[in-house]
Write a protein that holds these residues in place. Structure first.
Motif, PDB file in Angstrom:
ATOM      1  N   ALA A  32       0.834  -1.200   0.000  1.00 56.77           N
ATOM      2  CA  ALA A  32       0.000   0.000   0.000  1.00 56.77           C
ATOM      3  C   ALA A  32       0.871   1.253   0.000  1.00 56.77           C
ATOM      4  CB  ALA A  32      -0.932  -0.008   1.207  1.00 56.77           C
ATOM      5  N   VAL A  33       1.905   1.232   0.842  1.00 60.01           N
ATOM      6  CA  VAL A  33       2.833   2.368   0.854  1.00 60.01           C
ATOM      7  C   VAL A  33       3.546   2.492  -0.485  1.00 60.01           C
ATOM      8  CG1 VAL A  33       4.917   3.287   1.942  1.00 60.01           C
ATOM      9  CG2 VAL A  33       3.136   2.243   3.354  1.00 60.01           C
ATOM     10  N   ALA A  34       3.965   1.336  -1.045  1.00 57.61           N
ATOM     11  CA  ALA A  34       4.652   1.359  -2.338  1.00 57.61           C
ATOM     12  C   ALA A  34       3.737   1.879  -3.435  1.00 57.61           C
ATOM     13  CB  ALA A  34       5.143  -0.048  -2.684  1.00 57.61           C
ATOM     14  N   LEU A  35       2.469   1.475  -3.404  1.00 53.59           N
ATOM     15  CA  LEU A  35       1.522   1.927  -4.428  1.00 53.59           C
ATOM     16  C   LEU A  35       1.299   3.434  -4.341  1.00 53.59           C
ATOM     17  CD1 LEU A  35      -0.276   0.965  -6.713  1.00 53.59           C
ATOM     18  CD2 LEU A  35      -2.089   0.562  -5.055  1.00 53.59           C
ATOM     19  N   ALA A  36       1.180   3.959  -3.121  1.00 55.66           N
ATOM     20  CA  ALA A  36       1.011   5.402  -2.960  1.00 55.66           C
ATOM     21  C   ALA A  36       2.250   6.159  -3.447  1.00 55.66           C
ATOM     22  CB  ALA A  36       0.721   5.729  -1.490  1.00 55.66           C
ATOM     23  N   LEU A  37       3.434   5.598  -3.167  1.00 54.49           N
ATOM     24  CA  LEU A  37       4.659   6.251  -3.614  1.00 54.49           C
ATOM     25  C   LEU A  37       4.797   6.197  -5.132  1.00 54.49           C
ATOM     26  CD1 LEU A  37       7.182   5.005  -0.900  1.00 54.49           C
ATOM     27  CD2 LEU A  37       6.126   7.260  -1.092  1.00 54.49           C
ATOM     28  N   ILE A  38       4.421   5.061  -5.720  1.00 61.29           N
ATOM     29  CA  ILE A  38       4.489   4.945  -7.181  1.00 61.29           C
ATOM     30  C   ILE A  38       3.580   5.977  -7.845  1.00 61.29           C
ATOM     31  CG2 ILE A  38       3.884   3.445  -9.121  1.00 61.29           C
ATOM     32  CD1 ILE A  38       4.792   1.082  -7.361  1.00 61.29           C
ATOM     33  N   THR A  39       2.368   6.076  -7.333  1.00 56.54           N
ATOM     34  CA  THR A  39       1.429   7.057  -7.889  1.00 56.54           C
ATOM     35  C   THR A  39       1.928   8.479  -7.679  1.00 56.54           C
ATOM     36  OG1 THR A  39      -0.393   5.550  -7.441  1.00 56.54           O
ATOM     37  CG2 THR A  39      -0.956   7.844  -7.856  1.00 56.54           C
ATOM     38  N   GLY A  40       2.442   8.753  -6.482  1.00 59.31           N
ATOM     39  CA  GLY A  40       2.967  10.088  -6.210  1.00 59.31           C
ATOM     40  C   GLY A  40       4.109  10.455  -7.129  1.00 59.31           C
ATOM     41  N   ASN A  41       4.981   9.499  -7.429  1.00 55.36           N
ATOM     42  CA  ASN A  41       6.093   9.778  -8.339  1.00 55.36           C
ATOM     43  C   ASN A  41       5.604  10.023  -9.757  1.00 55.36           C
ATOM     44  OD1 ASN A  41       9.106   9.755  -8.842  1.00 55.36           O
ATOM     45  ND2 ASN A  41       8.482   8.090 -10.209  1.00 55.36           N
ATOM     46  N   ALA A  42       4.596   9.241 -10.194  1.00 55.20           N
ATOM     47  CA  ALA A  42       4.044   9.452 -11.534  1.00 55.20           C
ATOM     48  C   ALA A  42       3.384  10.829 -11.647  1.00 55.20           C
ATOM     49  CB  ALA A  42       3.036   8.344 -11.863  1.00 55.20           C
ATOM     50  N   ILE A  43       2.651  11.225 -10.621  1.00 57.40           N
ATOM     51  CA  ILE A  43       2.015  12.546 -10.631  1.00 57.40           C
ATOM     52  C   ILE A  43       3.067  13.649 -10.576  1.00 57.40           C
ATOM     53  CG2 ILE A  43       0.463  14.066  -9.361  1.00 57.40           C
ATOM     54  CD1 ILE A  43      -0.944  11.820 -10.872  1.00 57.40           C
ATOM     55  N   ARG A  44       4.139  13.407  -9.831  1.00 58.90           N
ATOM     56  CA  ARG A  44       5.217  14.402  -9.747  1.00 58.90           C
ATOM     57  C   ARG A  44       5.818  14.649 -11.128  1.00 58.90           C
ATOM     58  NH1 ARG A  44      10.728  14.516  -9.252  1.00 58.90           N
ATOM     59  NH2 ARG A  44      10.812  12.250  -9.452  1.00 58.90           N
ATOM     60  N   MET A  45       6.007  13.583 -11.899  1.00 59.31           N
ATOM     61  CA  MET A  45       6.549  13.747 -13.248  1.00 59.31           C
ATOM     62  C   MET A  45       5.573  14.520 -14.134  1.00 59.31           C
ATOM     63  SD  MET A  45       9.487  12.437 -13.027  1.00 59.31           S
ATOM     64  CE  MET A  45       9.914  12.504 -14.764  1.00 59.31           C
ATOM     65  N   GLN A  46       4.293  14.285 -13.971  1.00 65.86           N
ATOM     66  CA  GLN A  46       3.306  15.033 -14.752  1.00 65.86           C
ATOM     67  C   GLN A  46       3.319  16.515 -14.376  1.00 65.86           C
ATOM     68  OE1 GLN A  46      -0.615  13.267 -14.702  1.00 65.86           O
ATOM     69  NE2 GLN A  46       0.199  11.188 -14.785  1.00 65.86           N
ATOM     70  N   ILE A  47       3.489  16.783 -13.081  1.00 66.16           N
ATOM     71  CA  ILE A  47       3.530  18.183 -12.636  1.00 66.16           C
ATOM     72  C   ILE A  47       4.738  18.896 -13.227  1.00 66.16           C
ATOM     73  CG2 ILE A  47       3.828  19.654 -10.611  1.00 66.16           C
ATOM     74  CD1 ILE A  47       2.231  17.634  -9.013  1.00 66.16           C
ATOM     75  N   LEU A  48       5.891  18.209 -13.222  1.00 61.27           N
ATOM     76  CA  LEU A  48       7.106  18.830 -13.764  1.00 61.27           C
ATOM     77  C   LEU A  48       6.973  19.100 -15.253  1.00 61.27           C
ATOM     78  CD1 LEU A  48       9.870  16.799 -11.864  1.00 61.27           C
ATOM     79  CD2 LEU A  48       9.067  19.125 -11.402  1.00 61.27           C
ATOM     80  N   THR A  49       6.333  18.191 -15.977  1.00 61.80           N
ATOM     81  CA  THR A  49       6.168  18.418 -17.419  1.00 61.80           C
ATOM     82  C   THR A  49       5.151  19.523 -17.715  1.00 61.80           C
ATOM     83  OG1 THR A  49       4.504  16.646 -17.525  1.00 61.80           O
ATOM     84  CG2 THR A  49       6.792  16.043 -17.979  1.00 61.80           C
ATOM     85  N   ARG A  50       4.262  19.804 -16.792  1.00 60.95           N
ATOM     86  CA  ARG A  50       3.229  20.832 -16.996  1.00 60.95           C
ATOM     87  C   ARG A  50       3.477  22.052 -16.098  1.00 60.95           C
ATOM     88  NH1 ARG A  50      -2.452  17.815 -16.474  1.00 60.95           N
ATOM     89  NH2 ARG A  50      -3.126  19.975 -16.878  1.00 60.95           N
ATOM     90  N   ARG A  51       4.712  22.231 -15.685  1.00 60.77           N
ATOM     91  CA  ARG A  51       5.005  23.316 -14.734  1.00 60.77           C
ATOM     92  C   ARG A  51       4.716  24.683 -15.329  1.00 60.77           C
ATOM     93  NH1 ARG A  51      10.675  24.210 -11.375  1.00 60.77           N
ATOM     94  NH2 ARG A  51       9.998  26.097 -10.276  1.00 60.77           N
ATOM     95  N   ASP A  52       5.099  24.877 -16.591  1.00 56.20           N
ATOM     96  CA  ASP A  52       4.844  26.182 -17.220  1.00 56.20           C
ATOM     97  C   ASP A  52       3.350  26.453 -17.303  1.00 56.20           C
ATOM     98  OD1 ASP A  52       7.544  26.470 -17.511  1.00 56.20           O
ATOM     99  OD2 ASP A  52       7.578  25.762 -19.592  1.00 56.20           O
TER     100      ASP A  52
END
Length: 301
Positions: free
Chosen positions: A184-204
């Protein structure tokens, strides 16, 4: 209210469109979520299948005391008195050979079991149920003591394996809880990392939205929908993986059980279990996404 519904519908539409435009990236994320959820779910179904069988087995160890054909009433009375006074014994029942033959005929469904025999070959016996808290050493000592009694031909200790199996299942349930927490912790971290990458690509894009007055809820909404959709689809894929694996394993399991004269099959998930898996994966994805968005909004914006 209409404006809020329109914004949520628009965010959901954009989320689905983004998944369609980039199927490979989102497909890999879905596969990781599905595998992470399938492992504990399959382990849970395996434990449930075994527990359903062990629930029908006697957990209390039993001792079968078979008497010699020449055993007299004095010897039988001595054994009965010993069993009545022993603290390790919960219950003891004397089964005469005629009663044992009738029980066997009823189970087999035939009255011709003695065809060709001059007498009943079954021995008189005591069926002894021991206390569930009796240790293995105490049971072995009782078995040895009964085997040394006059008139006793053979002593068998039965059902101790069922008690061991029950303890193994308890250990398995504890391991399942640990695995569920870790994944469960790993799944939350995996999702958080995927969302973090989306945020960085859409930062502008996010910076421009903040400059024109977009709220944190408006910025957070598409990422939360993305996490929810991925969690739901990942949960469904996990259930599909588990069902496929069980269908593949069940014929071999059934054949193995039939070789031992038993009927056993792995339990397939029901609608409630599938719904629970999808709900859990969706909630864990939402938690991971919310933490990732909150952290980056606080840090950069």
């Amino acid at each position: 209210m209409k404006h809020w519904i329109r914004l949520n519908a628009l965010a959901l539409q954009r989320t689905v469109a983004a998944m369609v435009r980039h199927p490979l990236n989102h497909g890999l994320n879905l596969l990781v979520i599905a595998i992470a959820a399938a492992f504990p779910f399959g382990f849970y179904l395996l434990l449930s299948s075994v527990a359903a069988v062990t629930a029908q087995l006697p957990v209390e160890p039993q001792i079968s005391v078979f008497l010699k054909p020449a055993a007299g009433s004095a010897e039988i009375g001595g054994i009965k008195e010993l069993l009545a006074q022993d603290e390790r014994v919960a219950n003891a029942r004397f089964v005469a050979k005629d009663e044992a033959l009738k029980d066997l005929q009823a189970k087999v469904g035939s009255d011709d079991l003695l065809a060709g025999l001059t007498e009943n070959p079954l021995p008189d016996a005591f069926l002894v149920t021991t206390r569930s808290d009796a240790s293995a050493a105490a049971l072995d000592a009782l078995k040895t003591e009964l085997a040394g009694r006059p008139g006793v031909d053979e002593v068998q200790l039965d059902s101790a394996w069922a008690q061991r199996l029950e303890r193994l299942l308890a250990l398995g349930r504890g391991l399942l809880e640990v695995i569920v927490v870790l994944l469960a912790v790993a799944l939350a971290l995996i999702t958080g990392n995927a969302i973090r990458m989306q945020i960085l690509t859409r930062r502008d894009e996010i910076e421009v939205a903040k400059l024109i007055g977009a709220t944190d809820a408006f910025i957070r909404r598409p990422f939360m929908y993305a996490a929810a959709v991925q969690g739901l689809i990942g949960g469904l894929l996990a259930c599909g993986i588990v069902v496929t694996a069980l269908y593949w394993l069940n014929p071999a399991v059934t054949e193995l059980a039939s070789a031992y004269g038993q009927r056993f099959a792995l339990h397939l998930p029901g609608p409630l279990e599938i719904g629970a898996v999808c709900l859990v994966t969706t909630l864990l994805n939402l938690v991971g996404a919310w933490l990732a968005v909150w952290r980056h909004l606080r840090r950069f914006f």
